[in-house]
Write an enzyme that holds these catalytic residues in place. Structure first.
Site, mmCIF file in Angstrom:
data_model
loop_
_atom_site.group_PDB
_atom_site.id
_atom_site.type_symbol
_atom_site.label_atom_id
_atom_site.label_comp_id
_atom_site.label_asym_id
_atom_site.label_seq_id
_atom_site.Cartn_x
_atom_site.Cartn_y
_atom_site.Cartn_z
ATOM 1 N N GLY A 1 -3.285 4.698 -3.481
ATOM 2 C CA GLY A 1 -2.488 4.005 -4.415
ATOM 3 C C GLY A 1 -1.803 2.856 -3.802
ATOM 4 O O GLY A 1 -1.994 2.569 -2.621
ATOM 5 N N MET B 1 0.867 -1.288 -0.139
ATOM 6 C CA MET B 1 -0.062 0.088 -0.107
ATOM 7 C C MET B 1 0.800 1.052 -0.010
ATOM 8 O O MET B 1 1.935 1.160 0.727
ATOM 9 C CB MET B 1 -0.989 0.001 1.214
ATOM 10 C CG MET B 1 -2.078 -0.825 1.189
ATOM 11 S SD MET B 1 -3.108 -1.245 -0.132
ATOM 12 C CE MET B 1 -3.712 0.622 -0.074
ATOM 13 N N LYS B 2 0.259 2.288 -0.733
ATOM 14 C CA LYS B 2 0.859 3.716 -0.501
ATOM 15 C C LYS B 2 0.435 4.482 0.377
ATOM 16 O O LYS B 2 -0.993 4.625 0.497
ATOM 17 C CB LYS B 2 0.882 4.547 -1.965
ATOM 18 C CG LYS B 2 1.445 5.601 -1.816
ATOM 19 C CD LYS B 2 1.656 6.602 -2.949
ATOM 20 C CE LYS B 2 2.501 7.651 -2.699
ATOM 21 N NZ LYS B 2 2.156 8.560 -1.540
ATOM 22 N N TRP B 3 0.993 4.209 1.722
ATOM 23 C CA TRP B 3 0.092 4.803 2.926
ATOM 24 C C TRP B 3 0.190 6.322 2.869
ATOM 25 O O TRP B 3 1.107 7.229 2.535
ATOM 26 C CB TRP B 3 0.933 4.611 3.972
ATOM 27 C CG TRP B 3 0.823 3.064 4.231
ATOM 28 C CD1 TRP B 3 1.806 2.191 4.052
ATOM 29 C CD2 TRP B 3 -0.268 2.265 4.962
ATOM 30 N NE1 TRP B 3 1.694 0.862 4.390
ATOM 31 C CE2 TRP B 3 0.257 1.042 4.675
ATOM 32 C CE3 TRP B 3 -1.449 2.520 5.408
ATOM 33 C CZ2 TRP B 3 -0.363 -0.019 5.307
ATOM 34 C CZ3 TRP B 3 -2.449 1.537 5.645
ATOM 35 C CH2 TRP B 3 -1.644 0.155 5.466
#
Length: 777
Positions: A637, A491-493
Site C-alpha cells: 500500500g 510507499m508503505k514498505w
C-alpha cells in the site's frame, strides 16, 4: 514526636539527604513526598531552563497541603554550601537560586511544593526579562469564559510587537508572559504593561478590570499587572501547586489553550508525560525578547551601497574581508551598522568537509567557531571547536550557497537562530545558554591552545534522543488517498519498522517493540559511510528485496530471527537488507520533531549519503497514481502524510494515513480449536482478537491462508505460550467449548472483506505472523 527517617541520595555530583519519603503530602490523591521529589527530578531539565539564575520564593507544606503552609524567601542557615543564593531587596534576604537537579531535590525534600520566581535573572536582577499579565478570575468563574479573554489580550499584546507565551497558573487563572530585553527597571516595565492593559480594559470594561480590591471587581476578571514590582513573583512554569489534585502550572501552546476546558487536568500524574510527548511549549522563550514598545527607536531605512572591494569595515572584519570576493559570493560584506545585542546562529556548512559554525554576537561582530561534529548532545560529550575569523552581523540570517572557488564554498544552512547569554566567565572560556525554538541548552567553551577550543553541554536535555527509548509515530487508516494538496505520498514498505540511532558513527537499531536487532544486519552498521552526520535518530523500514526489487516480508523476518555470526554474515550476501528512511527526529544536537514534515525531509535528504544500503523513501504529490502503481505491482500500500505535520512520538495520528491495497488488521492469537484430518495434530482454526484502546475485542476465527510450512511456524510459536482457562478478550466467542485458550502474546496479520454487524471479521484469511510487533502496538 515521630522520629525523622532519612537517607542519602546521589543527585548528579551532589549527595542530598532525604527524609520521611513516605509522608503523604496530598492526602486525597495519596501522593507521597517521594513522588514530589521524583516529579521535580523528572522535569528538572526543562524547569531549570526557565528558573536557573532566578531568585526563588518557596511555599512550603511540611505537614501536607491541609497543614500549615508558609512562604520562605531566606536561605536557611543549614542549607548546603553548594546551594546558590543571592542577596536582594531592602531587607537583604538571601534568595535561593536553583542551578541543578540537586537543588530541586533539596527543595522538594523541604516540602517546597510551590516554586515562585522573581522576574529578573542573573546578573540583571533589577531588570525583568518579561512582562506578565495575570488573568485572575473570581471564584466559581467558568474557565471556558476566561480563554476568549486571554486570546483577545494575546492579539492586543501582539499588536505592540511582543510574542506572548501562555501557561495555566495551576489554579483558576492564566499567566501571559512577554519576553523583553532586560534593560529597564521594574517601574519602566510596569508603565509599558500599563500602557497595554489600560485600553484593553477600557474596551472590555464589562468583563475585565484593573481594580486590585476584590469588592471593586464586581465579578470581573482582574488583569493583574501589579506583580511587575521588585520582590514580586509568579509561580514558575511546571511548578506544583499545594492543592487537591497536585495541579501543575503548565505552559501551553495557544492552540492547546483554545481547546482547554479545565486547567486542573494537568497535574503531577501527567505533566511529565505531556512534556516528553509534546515538548516544552515555552521552548526558547528568551529568543523572542524585544525592546519595550515605549522605548523603541524608529529605524532608518538602510542605505543601498554599490558593490565595492574597498568598502569600509570594522577592524575585526579585516580577515573576513580579505578572504572573500563580494562580487562573486552572496555572503554579506559587513557594511550595515551594528547594534549591540546577544544573538547567536549555528550554521550547517557543507564546505570541503561538513561541519557546524557556532557564532555568538560580541562587540558588533559574530565570534565564530567551526565545530566539526556539531553541538554536543548531552553532558560528558566534548567537541573540538576551532575559532575562525569574526563574521559580520548580517551572517545571522545568511542562508545560501557560497560559489565554487570562493572561501568556504558550499551550502550554508541556518541550523538554529536565537539569543544567548553568558552565564559564567572562566579563566580560559565561559559558560553560555542558548535559547531558540530549535535549541535550548547550556554549554561551556574552554580554550585549549591557539585557536582550539573544547565545547561541551552542561545541562541534561529533557529528552535524550540517543539514549532514551523513543516510541515511533503511528498512523490512522484510510480506504483511498485523500484529495488534497496538503499531503505527500510514499510507499508503505513491507518490512520491519525500526528506529535507527546514530551516535558518533555507531548504529543501533530497535523495532517497535524495543527489540535490539543491530547484530542481525551487519551490512547496515557503517554509520560513517552511510550518513553525513555525527548523531541522529531516524524512522525507517528495513526490507529484503526480491529480483524485481519488491520487498518480501518473510525474507526480512528470516534475517531478523537468524542467529550465529557465521550464518548472519552468509545471509548478508545471499539475502541482503536495505533500510528505507522516511523521517528524521533528531540531528547533531537538536530535535526536529516540531519541524514540519517537508522540512524534516530536507534535513533527511541532506544527512543520507548516496550508494549505501540506506536509501531515502521518496515521495510524490499524486496519491492516486502511486496507489494504482502499488496495486499493479501487488505491493502492500501507500502512506499519505500532511506536509506541515509535526512528528508525534507514540501517538496514533491522522496526520499520517495508511492506505492498504488489501484490508488487513494486526491481531493477537487468543486460542485455537482442534483440527481434523491432516490438521488433527496441529490446529483447526485460530481464535483472534484485536486491541482497541486498552481492551482486546474478539474478532472471530481464522482457518485459511496457511500452508504446511506456515502451520509449523505457528505451532512452534504457540507451544511457547501459556494455556489459560478463560480468555480476557471481550465478545461472544465461537466454538468456545472446543477451544484451547492462550495468553494473548503471539501477533499475526489477517486480511478480511469487512466487519459483520457484531464486529467480527468476515472472510478472514491468515497473512503472516508479526514477530516484529508487540501486543501493545
Amino acid at each position: 514526636m515521630a522520629k525523622k527517617q532519612s537517607q542519602w541520595a546521589q543527585v548528579g555530583k551532589r549527595k542530598v539527604e532525604l527524609s520521611n519519603l513516605e509522608k503523604i503530602l496530598f492526602p486525597e490523591d495519596e501522593i507521597l513526598k517521594a513522588e514530589v521529589i521524583q516529579y521535580y527530578l523528572s522535569v528538572a531539565p526543562t524547569i531549570l531552563q526557565h528558573i536557573k539564575g532566578r531568585a526563588l520564593t518557596l511555599i512550603r507544606f511540611p505537614d501536607g497541603i491541609h497543614g500549615e503552609s508558609f512562604y520562605q524567601k531566606n536561605r536557611p542557615d543549614w542549607a548546603p554550601d553548594w546551594l546558590e543564593f543571592v542577596t536582594l531587596g531592602k531587607e537583604k534576604k538571601d534568595y535561593i537560586i536553583a542551578t541543578e537537579p540537586a537543588s530541586l531535590v533539596w527543595l522538594a525534600n523541604l516540602a517546597s511544593l510551590e516554586l515562585h520566581q522573581l522576574h529578573g535573572r542573573k546578573p540583571n536582577f533589577d531588570c525583568p526579562d518579561y512582562m506578565v499579565f495575570d488573568l485572575d478570575p473570581p471564584e466559581g468563574y467558568d474557565f471556558k469564559k476566561l480563554v476568549p479573554i486571554a486570546l483577545q489580550l494575546k492579539a492586543t499584546i501582539e499588536a505592540y510587537g511582543y510574542t506572548p507565551f501562555v501557561k495555566t497558573t495551576g489554579g483558576k487563572g492564566i499567566h501571559i508572559c512577554c519576553p523583553i530585553e532586560p534593560k529597564w527597571d521594574f517601574h519602566t516595565v510596569f508603565e509599558a504593561a500599563e500602557a497595554i492593559a489600560k485600553p484593553f480594559v477600557e474596551d472590555l470594561s464589562s468583563s475585565v478590570t484593573l481594580q486590585i480590591k476584590k469588592d471593586a471587581r464586581k465579578g470581573r476578571v482582574l488583569v493583574d499587572i501589579f506583580r511587575i514590582r521588585s520582590g514580586q513573583s509568579i509561580v514558575s512554569p511546571y511548578s506544583l501547586r499545594g492543592r487537591v489534585g497536585a495541579p501543575v502550572s503548565m505552559p501551553l501552546t495557544w492552540d492547546e489553550l483554545t481547546e482547554l476546558t479545565d486547567p486542573k487536568i494537568y497535574s503531577i500524574k501527567n505533566a511529565v508525560d505531556k512534556l516528553e510527548r509534546d515538548g516544552d511549549a515555552w521552548e526558547g522563550i528568551d529568543a523572542y525578547a524585544v525592546e519595550l514598545h515605549t522605548h523603541r527607536k524608529k529605524k532608518a531605512a538602510p542605505k543601498k551601497l554599490p558593490p565595492s572591494k574597498k568598502h569600509k569595515s570594522p577592524e575585526q572584519l579585516e580577515t573576513y574581508t580579505k578572504k572573500r570576493d563580494f562580487e562573486k559570493t552572496p555572503e554579506p560584506s559587513g557594511t550595515k551598522p551594528d547594534i549591540a545585542g546577544n544573538s547567536f546562529v549555528v550554521h550547517r556548512h557543507h564546505a570541503s568537509r561538513l561541519h557546524y559554525d557556532l557564532r555568538l554576537e560580541q562587540d558588533g561582530v559574530l565570534k565564530s567557531w567551526a565545530v566539526p561534529k556539531g553541538l554536543p548532545p548531552y553532558p560528558g560529550v566534548k567537541r573540538l571547536a576551532v575559532q575562525t575569523e569574526d563574521h559580520p552581523m548580517e551572517y545571522l540570517t545568511f542562508d545560501g550557497r557560497i560559489p565554487k572557488g570562493q572561501y568556504g564554498a558550499g551550502e550554508m544552512w541556518i541550523y538554529a537562530l536565537g539569543k544567548y547569554q553568558i552565564t559564567k566567565d572562566k579563566k580560559d572560556g565561559f559558560y553560555f545558554r542558548l535559547s531558540s525554538k530549535e535549541i535550548s541548552g547550556e554549554y561551556r567553551i574552554h580554550k585549549m591552545k591557539d585557536k582550539e577550543w573544547l565545547l561541551e553541554r552542561v545541562d541534561e536535555p529533557q529528552v535524550n534522543y540517543l539514549k532514551q527509548t523513543i516510541e515511533p509515530m503511528l498512523s490512522e487508516t484510510a480506504e483511498k488517498p485523500p484529495k488534497s494538496d496538503d499531503y505527500i505520498f510514499e510507499m508503505k514498505w513491507d518490512g520491519i519498522r525500526a528506529l535507527i540511532v546514530l551516535e558518533d558513527g555507531q548504529i543501533t537499531m530497535r523495532t517497535r517493540n524495543h527489540n535490539d536487532i543491530t547484530n542481525q544486519f551487519p551490512e547496515l552498521l557503517d554509520g560513517n559511510k552511510a550518513f553525513r552526520a555525527t548523531n541522529g535518530l531516524f524512522d525507517a523500514e528495513i526490507v529484503c528485496l526480491d529480483d524485481e526489487g519488491k520487498p518480501v516480508f518473510k525474507r526480512v523476518i528470516n534475517r531478523m530471527s537468524s542467529t550465529g555470526e557465521t550464518n548472519i554474515q552468509k545471509l548478508t550476501r545471499s539475502n541482503p537488507a536495505y533500510c528505507y528512511i522516511f523521517d528524521c527526529l533528531y540531528l547533531d544536537g537538536r530535535s526536529l520533531i516540531h519541524e514540519p514534515l517537508l522540512k524534516r525531509k530536507e534535513w533527511l535528504r541532506d544527512a543520507i549519503r548516496p550508494e549505501t544500503p540506506y536509501r531515502i523513501s521518496e515521495f510524490v504529490d499524486d496519491g492516486d497514481a502511486l496507489f494504482e502503481a502499488a496495486k499493479l505491482h501487488t505491493l502492500e500500500g501507500i502512506m499519505a502524510k500532511q506536509k506541515t505535520s509535526k512528528y508525534f512520538p507514540a501517538k496514533r495520528n491522522d496526520c499520517w494515513l495508511k492506505i492498504k491495497v488489501r484490508q488487513t488488521a494486526e491481531v493477537v492469537i487468543i486460542g485455537y480449536t482442534k483440527g481434523k484430518g491432516e490438521r488433527a495434530v496441529t490446529f483447526g482454526a485460530l481464535q483472534i482478537a484485536e486491541r482497541v484502546g486498552d481492551a482486546l475485542e474478539y474478532r472471530g476465527k481464522v482457518g485459511t491462508g496457511f500452508d504446511d510450512a506456515t502451520v509449523k511456524d505457528i505451532l512452534k510459536e504457540l507451544k511457547k505460550v501459556e494455556r489459560i482457562k478463560k480468555s480476557t478478550a471481550v465478545g461472544k466467542f465461537v466454538d468456545a467449548n472446543i477451544t484451547t485458550w492462550l495468553e494473548p502474546i503471539v501477533l499475526m496479520e489477517v486480511s478480511y472483506s469487512k466487519f459483520t454487524p457484531d464486529r467480527m471479521f468476515r472472510e478472514p484469511v491468515f497473512v503472516r505472523l508479526r514477530p516484529d510487533l508487540s501486543v501493545v502496538d
